[in-house]
Every structure is written in C-alpha cells, then in structure tokens.
Design a protein around this motif. Structure first.
Motif, PDB file in Angstrom:
ATOM      1  N   THR A 215     -14.205 146.229  37.456  1.00 43.12           N
ATOM      2  CA  THR A 215     -14.199 145.166  36.446  1.00 43.12           C
ATOM      3  C   THR A 215     -12.800 144.602  36.253  1.00 43.12           C
ATOM      4  O   THR A 215     -12.628 143.375  36.084  1.00 43.12           O
ATOM      5  CB  THR A 215     -14.735 145.704  35.105  1.00 43.12           C
ATOM      6  OG1 THR A 215     -16.079 146.183  35.295  1.00 43.12           O
ATOM      7  CG2 THR A 215     -14.733 144.620  34.037  1.00 43.12           C
ATOM      8  N   ALA A 218     -12.119 142.286  39.013  1.00 38.34           N
ATOM      9  CA  ALA A 218     -12.841 141.023  38.805  1.00 38.34           C
ATOM     10  C   ALA A 218     -12.086 140.110  37.845  1.00 38.34           C
ATOM     11  O   ALA A 218     -12.068 138.879  38.027  1.00 38.34           O
ATOM     12  CB  ALA A 218     -14.242 141.314  38.284  1.00 38.34           C
ATOM     13  N   LYS A 219     -11.459 140.669  36.812  1.00 39.96           N
ATOM     14  CA  LYS A 219     -10.690 139.852  35.877  1.00 39.96           C
ATOM     15  C   LYS A 219      -9.537 139.132  36.584  1.00 39.96           C
ATOM     16  O   LYS A 219      -9.271 137.948  36.319  1.00 39.96           O
ATOM     17  CB  LYS A 219     -10.139 140.734  34.757  1.00 39.96           C
ATOM     18  CG  LYS A 219     -11.195 141.260  33.807  1.00 39.96           C
ATOM     19  CD  LYS A 219     -10.551 142.164  32.750  1.00 39.96           C
ATOM     20  CE  LYS A 219     -11.599 142.755  31.803  1.00 39.96           C
ATOM     21  NZ  LYS A 219     -10.985 143.658  30.799  1.00 39.96           N
ATOM     22  N   ALA A 222     -10.913 136.350  38.725  1.00 39.43           N
ATOM     23  CA  ALA A 222     -11.345 135.193  37.932  1.00 39.43           C
ATOM     24  C   ALA A 222     -10.183 134.234  37.684  1.00 39.43           C
ATOM     25  O   ALA A 222     -10.391 133.013  37.569  1.00 39.43           O
ATOM     26  CB  ALA A 222     -11.927 135.674  36.602  1.00 39.43           C
ATOM     27  N   ASP A 266     -20.651 139.922  38.133  1.00 42.29           N
ATOM     28  CA  ASP A 266     -21.008 139.913  36.714  1.00 42.29           C
ATOM     29  C   ASP A 266     -20.001 139.123  35.890  1.00 42.29           C
ATOM     30  O   ASP A 266     -20.331 138.637  34.794  1.00 42.29           O
ATOM     31  CB  ASP A 266     -21.091 141.362  36.188  1.00 42.29           C
ATOM     32  CG  ASP A 266     -22.371 142.053  36.647  1.00 42.29           C
ATOM     33  OD1 ASP A 266     -23.308 141.334  37.065  1.00 42.29           O
ATOM     34  OD2 ASP A 266     -22.405 143.292  36.612  1.00 42.29           O
ATOM     35  N   ASN A 267     -18.773 138.992  36.413  1.00 43.21           N
ATOM     36  CA  ASN A 267     -17.765 138.146  35.751  1.00 43.21           C
ATOM     37  C   ASN A 267     -18.068 136.704  36.140  1.00 43.21           C
ATOM     38  O   ASN A 267     -17.889 136.303  37.295  1.00 43.21           O
ATOM     39  CB  ASN A 267     -16.365 138.548  36.188  1.00 43.21           C
ATOM     40  CG  ASN A 267     -15.275 137.846  35.382  1.00 43.21           C
ATOM     41  OD1 ASN A 267     -15.389 136.657  35.077  1.00 43.21           O
ATOM     42  ND2 ASN A 267     -14.227 138.576  35.058  1.00 43.21           N
ATOM     43  N   LYS A 269     -16.690 133.989  35.691  1.00 39.85           N
ATOM     44  CA  LYS A 269     -15.582 133.124  36.120  1.00 39.85           C
ATOM     45  C   LYS A 269     -15.264 133.291  37.617  1.00 39.85           C
ATOM     46  O   LYS A 269     -14.494 132.511  38.176  1.00 39.85           O
ATOM     47  CB  LYS A 269     -14.325 133.437  35.306  1.00 39.85           C
ATOM     48  CG  LYS A 269     -14.454 133.068  33.835  1.00 39.85           C
ATOM     49  CD  LYS A 269     -13.155 133.371  33.105  1.00 39.85           C
ATOM     50  CE  LYS A 269     -13.276 133.006  31.635  1.00 39.85           C
ATOM     51  NZ  LYS A 269     -12.009 133.296  30.892  1.00 39.85           N
TER      52      LYS A 269
END
Length: 319
Positions: A215, A218-219, A222, A266-267, A269
């Motif tokens: 996760t 993923a940030k 994004a 799931d992110n 962006k």
C-alpha cells in the motif's frame, strides 16, 4: 784600415822620442777622433745591416704575394675560359630554342588549355564538396543539439528516478530488515520483497504486514503517473505441491504477482494501464537454491518501476 793607420802612428810616435809634446798631443787627438769615427761607422754598418735584413724579408713577402697573385690570375684565366665556353654553349642552345620557339609555344598553349580545363573541373568538384561539407556541418550541429537535449532528458530522468527511490525508501523505512530492499540500477528502481513478508508457504494471499508495504508503494506510484510498473513473482526450485488450483511454481509466481497488482490497483489514483503482472517461476534466481537462505531470497516479489521512454525514444530515432 783606419785602425791599422792609428796603430802605426802610435808606434812611430813612441819610436821617435824626440817628437815634441805638441805633435804628440795632435796625434793623440787624431787617434781619439779616429776611434770616434770608427764607432760611428760601426753603428751605421749595424743599422745598414738591419735595414738590409728588413728589405730581404720584405722582398720575400713581395715574392710570395707575387706568386699568389700569379696563381689567382691563372685561376681567373681558367674560370674565364670555362665561362666563355659555357656562354658559347648557351648561345647555341638559345639559338636552337629560338628556332623551335613557335612549335614550343603552340605546345605550351595547348598544355595550358588542358590545365585550365582540369582546374575548372576541380573547382566545380571542390564547390560541390564544400556544399556537401556545409550540409554535413549543419546536420552535425542539429544532431549535437538533439544529443544535448537527449542527455538533458536522461539526466532529468535519472534525477527523477533517484527522487522516486528516495521516496520509496522513506515510505518503506519501517520494513527495513524484513526482507524488503529498494535499489536503483539500469535506469530503473527495483523494490524487492521476500515472500516471508508477503505470503504464507504455497499461498498467494498477501498477509497484513505485506499489504501495508504494498500500500505504501501504491501511494508513491499514485504521485508518479508517468512510471510504468512491472510486478514479477519468483519462486525457489522446490516443486509446488499444493492444491489443484495451482499446477506448478510458474502458476504460483503469476498468482502472487497478480495479487500484488490487485492491492496497488485499490489506490484509485494509480492508473491500471501502467501495471503489468508477470510470473517468472524459479527461472530468475538471485541466490543459490542449495541453501535455505538462498531459497528464501529467491522466493520474492519484484516491483520494477520504469520511467516512460517515449520522448527519449523519439530523440533516439531522430539521431
């Protein structure tokens, strides 16, 4: 001669003791004068002898000079004769050349015309070559400008990758020592996660700790929409012995890669078009499978981040 006379007079004087004192005195004076005259003549004789020697030396020098002058005269005479002969030959040659000057002039005119024609042809060729060189110079300048632009973009891209690596390292700092590494090489950033952080044995379900790590990745993704992401699954060389849903290690590595993609997606962006999942099975090990430690390193997920190369590819094609 004078000396002998003086001695004779002295003897006569002594022999005639009856001679008067006056006569004796006169004789004595004459004797003194004669002696003085004798010395004077001796001095003159010595001077004349020295002068004679000097004149003899001068005569020898003059003779040597005369001989030298005669030799030079003879040489000059020989040189004159040789020069005269050369002059005569030159006159003959000149006469022959003058006689043939008309035909020689015609030949020279023809030759000059040929040379002029060759010169004109070479000037045209030189002008064409200069034009080609100017064109090449312009092309080289344009290409140099494109190369400079390409180098600038590559440098900027490299700086961007470094910044991306630093962001990922910072975001994943809490997972240090848990089988997660971030590395920049070959113009890409590699996030490698060992299976002990992500999956249970033979499973493709991501655990809670692993999900947190993915996760965080993923940030960062994004915030970097121009990055393409390849997620590769890897296994060791132990054959898969699980349920019927998986046939081998390759299937397992692919399912694990797809599971990571699902978490990143799931992110909202993150653009799914930038994501690719791939299974490599046991065929790209990073350590020996002969040890437990090596097998643990080989069981991993690699998230490979690559900047889009459209602009750089275009510049390369234009070179």
């Amino acid at each position: 001669m004078i000396k002998r006379v003086s001695v004779a007079l002295l003897v006569m004087a002594l022999a005639t003791s009856c001679v008067s004192k006056k006569v004796f005195k006169d004789l004595e004076d004459k004797y003194a004068n004669l002696k003085k005259e004798n010395r004077t003549m001796a001095d003159e004789n010595a001077a004349l002898t020295a002068e004679k020697n000097k004149l003899d030396l001068q005569g020898k020098n003059l003779q040597a000079e005369l001989d030298k002058t005669k030799a030079e005269r003879d040489k000059l005479a020989a040189d004159y004769a040789a020069t005269q002969s050369t002059l005569d030959n030159l006159k003959k040659s000149y006469a022959a050349l003058e006689k043939d000057s008309s035909s020689a002039l015609d030949a020279n005119v023809k030759k000059n015309r040929e040379l002029l024609a060759q010169l004109e042809a070479k000037e045209k060729a030189l002008a064409a070559e200069q034009e080609r060189l100017n064109k090449l110079k312009t092309e080289l300048q344009d290409r140099s400008a494109r190369v400079n632009e390409l180098e600038s973009k590559i440098a900027a891209q490299e700086a961007g990758l470094t910044a991306l690596k630093d962001k990922l390292s910072k975001a994943l700092n809490s997972f240090e020592g848990k089988g997660l590494t971030v590395e920049q090489k070959n113009g890409k950033v590699y996030v490698s996660m060992e299976n002990k952080l992500l999956f249970g044995s033979g499973s493709w379900i991501v655990g809670a700790e692993g999900k947190k790590a993915v996760t965080e990745v993923a940030k960062v993704l994004a915030d970097n929409p121009e990055i393409t992401v390849l997620i590769e699954g890897h296994t060791d060389n132990v054959p898969y012995a699980g349920n019927d849903q998986i046939s081998n290690n390759w299937d397992l590595s692919t399912k694990r890669a797809t599971a990571i993609v699902a978490i990143i997606k799931d992110n909202k962006k993150v653009d799914p078009r930038n994501l690719t999942a791939a299974g490599r099975g046991e065929f790209a090990p990073v350590a020996s499978n002969d040890t437990a430690e090596g097998k643990s390193k080989n069981r991993r997920i690699e998230i490979i981040l690559t900047p889009k190369l459209d602009e750089i590819s275009k510049l390369l094609n234009d070179l």
